[in-house]
Scaffold this motif. Sequence first.
Motif, PDB file in Angstrom:
ATOM      1  N   TYR A  11       6.803   3.680  -6.053  1.00  0.00           N
ATOM      2  CA  TYR A  11       6.077   4.573  -5.146  1.00  0.00           C
ATOM      3  C   TYR A  11       6.700   5.962  -5.151  1.00  0.00           C
ATOM      4  O   TYR A  11       7.856   6.141  -5.526  1.00  0.00           O
ATOM      5  N   VAL A  43      -1.362   7.516   4.320  1.00  0.00           N
ATOM      6  CA  VAL A  43      -2.315   8.336   3.559  1.00  0.00           C
ATOM      7  C   VAL A  43      -2.616   9.623   4.330  1.00  0.00           C
ATOM      8  O   VAL A  43      -2.560  10.720   3.758  1.00  0.00           O
ATOM      9  N   LEU A  85       3.777   5.275  -0.951  1.00  0.00           N
ATOM     10  CA  LEU A  85       2.428   5.641  -1.378  1.00  0.00           C
ATOM     11  C   LEU A  85       2.440   6.149  -2.804  1.00  0.00           C
ATOM     12  O   LEU A  85       3.369   6.846  -3.220  1.00  0.00           O
ATOM     13  N   CYS A  87      -0.736   7.266  -6.033  1.00  0.00           N
ATOM     14  CA  CYS A  87      -2.141   7.363  -6.416  1.00  0.00           C
ATOM     15  C   CYS A  87      -2.360   6.450  -7.609  1.00  0.00           C
ATOM     16  O   CYS A  87      -1.803   6.688  -8.685  1.00  0.00           O
ATOM     17  N   TYR A  97      -5.675   4.897  -3.287  1.00  0.00           N
ATOM     18  CA  TYR A  97      -4.325   5.033  -2.771  1.00  0.00           C
ATOM     19  C   TYR A  97      -3.706   3.645  -2.739  1.00  0.00           C
ATOM     20  O   TYR A  97      -4.289   2.721  -2.180  1.00  0.00           O
ATOM     21  N   HIS A 114      -4.201  -1.454  -0.908  1.00  0.00           N
ATOM     22  CA  HIS A 114      -4.804  -0.181  -1.314  1.00  0.00           C
ATOM     23  C   HIS A 114      -5.957   0.196  -0.390  1.00  0.00           C
ATOM     24  O   HIS A 114      -6.503  -0.651   0.314  1.00  0.00           O
ATOM     25  N   LEU A 139      -2.236  14.835  -5.679  1.00  0.00           N
ATOM     26  CA  LEU A 139      -2.296  13.474  -6.219  1.00  0.00           C
ATOM     27  C   LEU A 139      -1.491  13.344  -7.504  1.00  0.00           C
ATOM     28  O   LEU A 139      -0.889  12.298  -7.757  1.00  0.00           O
TER      29      LEU A 139
END
Length: 145
Positions: A11, A43, A85, A87, A97, A114, A139
């Motif tokens: 992550y 997010v 987190l 992408c 996500y 997700h 992102l």
Amino acid sequence: MAPPRGTRADYRFFLPIPTRWMDNDVYGHVNNVTYYSWFDTVVARFLMDTGFLHIPTAPVIGLVVETQCRYFAPIAFPDEVTAGLRCGRAGNTSVRYEIGIFRGDEDVASAEGHFVHVYVDRATQKTPTPLPDLLRRALAGIAAG
């Protein structure tokens, strides 16, 4: 066969989140619905911290169209958790996500899941909108390796 549990190294963006007494259910662990709240929180915080999302005025917003969570190990109050987190995919109008939830200092995820957001015009909340450049750049910084 299910993929192996993720680690913190998988992550890119992290947010510490304290558990609350009310997060525990009758079985003595954090209720499953709370994990989705943590997903939404990490997010939203990422989008706000990158300058993309100003909640009261953003002209483009993401609507959740798909979610999933896989649970591996229990978490209970008063554990501290960290939401990781990344992408997983950025399309023309949508983003996947991917989130890992880590208990305390553990390196292996206690849960992973997700959200898929489809970005739309805020005024209509119907018309899919291409991802703005600011969001694409943000992102890129958390893209799955």
